[in-house]
Design a protein around this motif. Structure first.
Motif, PDB file in Angstrom:
ATOM      1  N   MET A  14       0.858  -1.180   0.000  1.00  0.00           N
ATOM      2  CA  MET A  14       0.000   0.000   0.000  1.00  0.00           C
ATOM      3  C   MET A  14       0.898   1.235   0.000  1.00  0.00           C
ATOM      4  O   MET A  14       1.690   1.425   0.925  1.00  0.00           O
ATOM      5  N   PHE A  15       0.771   2.038  -1.028  1.00  0.00           N
ATOM      6  CA  PHE A  15       1.665   3.188  -1.143  1.00  0.00           C
ATOM      7  C   PHE A  15       1.280   4.289  -0.157  1.00  0.00           C
ATOM      8  O   PHE A  15       0.113   4.575   0.072  1.00  0.00           O
ATOM      9  N   ALA A  16       2.296   4.941   0.395  1.00  0.00           N
ATOM     10  CA  ALA A  16       2.110   6.130   1.244  1.00  0.00           C
ATOM     11  C   ALA A  16       3.369   6.968   1.158  1.00  0.00           C
ATOM     12  O   ALA A  16       4.474   6.433   1.087  1.00  0.00           O
ATOM     13  N   GLY A  17       3.196   8.289   1.162  1.00  0.00           N
ATOM     14  CA  GLY A  17       4.352   9.178   1.191  1.00  0.00           C
ATOM     15  C   GLY A  17       4.464  10.120   0.023  1.00  0.00           C
ATOM     16  O   GLY A  17       5.525  10.716  -0.184  1.00  0.00           O
ATOM     17  N   SER A  18       3.391  10.326  -0.736  1.00  0.00           N
ATOM     18  CA  SER A  18       3.491  11.219  -1.896  1.00  0.00           C
ATOM     19  C   SER A  18       3.852  12.648  -1.489  1.00  0.00           C
ATOM     20  O   SER A  18       4.444  13.387  -2.286  1.00  0.00           O
ATOM     21  N   ARG A  61      10.561   3.892   2.339  1.00  0.00           N
ATOM     22  CA  ARG A  61      10.556   2.485   2.768  1.00  0.00           C
ATOM     23  C   ARG A  61       9.775   2.314   4.061  1.00  0.00           C
ATOM     24  O   ARG A  61       8.975   1.386   4.203  1.00  0.00           O
ATOM     25  N   GLN A  62      10.023   3.196   5.026  1.00  0.00           N
ATOM     26  CA  GLN A  62       9.345   3.087   6.315  1.00  0.00           C
ATOM     27  C   GLN A  62       7.854   3.341   6.184  1.00  0.00           C
ATOM     28  O   GLN A  62       7.028   2.588   6.728  1.00  0.00           O
ATOM     29  N   LEU A  63       7.488   4.392   5.448  1.00  0.00           N
ATOM     30  CA  LEU A  63       6.079   4.754   5.335  1.00  0.00           C
ATOM     31  C   LEU A  63       5.294   3.690   4.575  1.00  0.00           C
ATOM     32  O   LEU A  63       4.184   3.310   4.975  1.00  0.00           O
ATOM     33  N   ILE A  64       5.855   3.192   3.477  1.00  0.00           N
ATOM     34  CA  ILE A  64       5.168   2.163   2.691  1.00  0.00           C
ATOM     35  C   ILE A  64       5.071   0.867   3.489  1.00  0.00           C
ATOM     36  O   ILE A  64       4.057   0.163   3.427  1.00  0.00           O
ATOM     37  N   PHE A  94       3.999   9.358   9.898  1.00  0.00           N
ATOM     38  CA  PHE A  94       3.624   7.974  10.191  1.00  0.00           C
ATOM     39  C   PHE A  94       2.128   7.854  10.477  1.00  0.00           C
ATOM     40  O   PHE A  94       1.538   6.804  10.216  1.00  0.00           O
ATOM     41  N   ILE A  95       1.524   8.916  10.999  1.00  0.00           N
ATOM     42  CA  ILE A  95       0.072   8.902  11.156  1.00  0.00           C
ATOM     43  C   ILE A  95      -0.596   8.838   9.788  1.00  0.00           C
ATOM     44  O   ILE A  95      -1.538   8.067   9.567  1.00  0.00           O
ATOM     45  N   LYS A  96      -0.105   9.632   8.831  1.00  0.00           N
ATOM     46  CA  LYS A  96      -0.683   9.611   7.482  1.00  0.00           C
ATOM     47  C   LYS A  96      -0.444   8.262   6.806  1.00  0.00           C
ATOM     48  O   LYS A  96      -1.318   7.755   6.082  1.00  0.00           O
ATOM     49  N   ALA A  97       0.723   7.656   7.043  1.00  0.00           N
ATOM     50  CA  ALA A  97       0.984   6.332   6.484  1.00  0.00           C
ATOM     51  C   ALA A  97       0.038   5.295   7.080  1.00  0.00           C
ATOM     52  O   ALA A  97      -0.483   4.421   6.372  1.00  0.00           O
ATOM     53  N   ALA A  98      -0.210   5.382   8.396  1.00  0.00           N
ATOM     54  CA  ALA A  98      -1.149   4.468   9.042  1.00  0.00           C
ATOM     55  C   ALA A  98      -2.556   4.639   8.464  1.00  0.00           C
ATOM     56  O   ALA A  98      -3.266   3.653   8.213  1.00  0.00           O
ATOM     57  N   LEU A  99      -2.963   5.871   8.233  1.00  0.00           N
ATOM     58  CA  LEU A  99      -4.271   6.136   7.645  1.00  0.00           C
ATOM     59  C   LEU A  99      -4.355   5.610   6.220  1.00  0.00           C
ATOM     60  O   LEU A  99      -5.398   5.106   5.792  1.00  0.00           O
ATOM     61  N   ALA A 100      -3.252   5.708   5.477  1.00  0.00           N
ATOM     62  CA  ALA A 100      -3.230   5.200   4.103  1.00  0.00           C
ATOM     63  C   ALA A 100      -3.406   3.693   4.063  1.00  0.00           C
ATOM     64  O   ALA A 100      -3.803   3.142   3.040  1.00  0.00           O
ATOM     65  N   GLY A 101      -3.110   3.011   5.174  1.00  0.00           N
ATOM     66  CA  GLY A 101      -3.370   1.582   5.265  1.00  0.00           C
ATOM     67  C   GLY A 101      -4.730   1.258   5.848  1.00  0.00           C
ATOM     68  O   GLY A 101      -5.155   0.102   5.830  1.00  0.00           O
ATOM     69  N   GLY A 102      -5.424   2.278   6.400  1.00  0.00           N
ATOM     70  CA  GLY A 102      -6.747   2.065   6.980  1.00  0.00           C
ATOM     71  C   GLY A 102      -6.742   1.829   8.470  1.00  0.00           C
ATOM     72  O   GLY A 102      -7.679   1.223   9.006  1.00  0.00           O
ATOM     73  N   ALA A 103      -5.716   2.308   9.183  1.00  0.00           N
ATOM     74  CA  ALA A 103      -5.597   2.056  10.627  1.00  0.00           C
ATOM     75  C   ALA A 103      -6.786   2.623  11.395  1.00  0.00           C
ATOM     76  O   ALA A 103      -7.367   3.644  11.017  1.00  0.00           O
ATOM     77  N   PRO A 211       7.417  -1.851  10.708  1.00  0.00           N
ATOM     78  CA  PRO A 211       7.991  -3.045  10.080  1.00  0.00           C
ATOM     79  C   PRO A 211       8.930  -2.681   8.943  1.00  0.00           C
ATOM     80  O   PRO A 211       8.964  -1.537   8.479  1.00  0.00           O
ATOM     81  N   SER A 212       9.670  -3.667   8.498  1.00  0.00           N
ATOM     82  CA  SER A 212      10.551  -3.508   7.335  1.00  0.00           C
ATOM     83  C   SER A 212      10.123  -4.529   6.298  1.00  0.00           C
ATOM     84  O   SER A 212      10.595  -5.663   6.294  1.00  0.00           O
ATOM     85  N   LEU A 213       9.200  -4.132   5.432  1.00  0.00           N
ATOM     86  CA  LEU A 213       8.598  -5.051   4.469  1.00  0.00           C
ATOM     87  C   LEU A 213       8.993  -4.759   3.034  1.00  0.00           C
ATOM     88  O   LEU A 213       8.751  -5.585   2.148  1.00  0.00           O
ATOM     89  N   VAL A 214       9.575  -3.591   2.792  1.00  0.00           N
ATOM     90  CA  VAL A 214       9.704  -3.094   1.430  1.00  0.00           C
ATOM     91  C   VAL A 214      11.144  -2.712   1.128  1.00  0.00           C
ATOM     92  O   VAL A 214      11.845  -2.163   1.982  1.00  0.00           O
ATOM     93  N   SER A 215      11.583  -3.016  -0.085  1.00  0.00           N
ATOM     94  CA  SER A 215      12.823  -2.435  -0.592  1.00  0.00           C
ATOM     95  C   SER A 215      12.510  -1.717  -1.901  1.00  0.00           C
ATOM     96  O   SER A 215      11.652  -2.164  -2.676  1.00  0.00           O
TER      97      SER A 215
END
Length: 291
Positions: A14-18, A61-64, A94-103, A211-215
């Motif tokens: 799920m992309f986040a960080g534009s 990487r962190q946000l995604i 990180f709040i916006k990244a969490a929202l982009a995932g639907g937290a 987490p560290s899920l993305v490269s």
């Protein structure tokens, strides 16, 4: 220059960080709360220096990773909260990244202070009246001593074993009358196979580490436009525009394209967009066709 998802610990990210692209020369980009399948591009930039690019990739990487972990847990039907200690500065990113995932919200305790009007902030172990609390955090071997009613119980130091979790859940529900049973998970536990095992046992999770899920990687190629058919679950890569799926005729959803104007999605609608996108996601990676 094209930046793309090189690897993701899940079938899609799920992309986040534009908002990190602001001030850069953006040719095309993925909007926040849009699922991307590796190795699809996330942004095409012009005239960006090496130092700026390295800093950009590190933060993305962190946000995604956070947005992807949240979205996957939501995809299997669980609630997701982020513990305040998992959010380094700048916290709003990180709040916006969490929202982009639907937290569903952020949990804080007496040692953490987060104030935000973007996401629900809930203090744990705090009485709300009539000897009740919203959420209790406890170690199952050392139950909460006070006699209270709790909306939810959150278990730390959890054992990923279905029988153990069911015994603990039933015992704590009988004691506190709680409606929700949640577990805390750190980076090592945020894996697809563990989430799949938890979905019929717990009501939700609390993420305690980013987490560290993305490269990510980059090259000098142009980024193709990518459009996804949610019926066929195919991603079409094309230099032009596509409105309908050439296979089934259904509407296509853009993944990456040239937008007329760079626009960051309002944080208050990120969760709504995420929940809408997650409805169309499947458990596997979409097929990619160069069209």
């Amino acid at each position: 220059m094209r930046v793309f998802i090189k690897w993701c610990g899940l079938p899609w990210c799920m992309f986040a960080g534009s908002w990190l692209f602001e001030g850069l020369e953006v040719v095309k980009y993925v909007r926040d709360a849009t699922p991307v399948a590796p190795p699809e591009p996330i942004v095409e930039l012009g005239n960006v220096s090496g130092d700026v690019l390295r800093q950009l990739l590190s933060r993305l990487r962190q946000l995604i990773s956070l947005a992807s972990a949240v979205a996957w847990v939501k995809r299997v039907g669980l609630r997701v909260f982020i513990h305040g200690s998992a959010m380094p500065d700048p916290v709003n990113d990180f709040i916006k990244a969490a929202l982009a995932g639907g937290a569903d919200g952020v949990l804080i305790d007496d040692f953490i202070s987060i104030n935000s009007d973007l996401i629900d902030v809930i203090r744990v172990n705090q009485k709300v009246g009539d000897n009740s609390v919203n959420y209790i955090v406890m170690n199952p071997d050392n139950p909460y001593q006070q006699s209270v009613r709790a909306y939810g119980v959150i278990i730390k130091d959890v054992v990923i074993d279905t029988d153990w979790l069911l015994r603990v859940r039933d015992r704590l529900r009988s004691i506190y009358g709680s409606r929700e049973f949640l577990v805390m998970l750190d980076n090592s536990s945020l894996r697809r196979e563990i989430i799949d095992r938890l979905q019929d046992v717990v009501d939700g999770i609390v993420i305690t580490e980013v987490p560290s899920l993305v490269s990510l990687d980059f090259d000098d190629y142009r980024a193709f436009n990518v459009f996804r058919c949610v019926n066929c679950y195919i991603d079409f890569e094309t230099e032009g525009e596509m409105r309908k799926c050439p296979r089934c005729g259904n509407r296509l959803r853009p993944v990456i394209k040239h937008w007329d104007k760079f626009m960051v999605i309002e944080p208050r609608v990120l969760r709504l967009k995420a929940n809408d996108e997650i409805r169309y996601m499947r458990l596997g990676t979409p097929k990619v066709i160069n069209y």
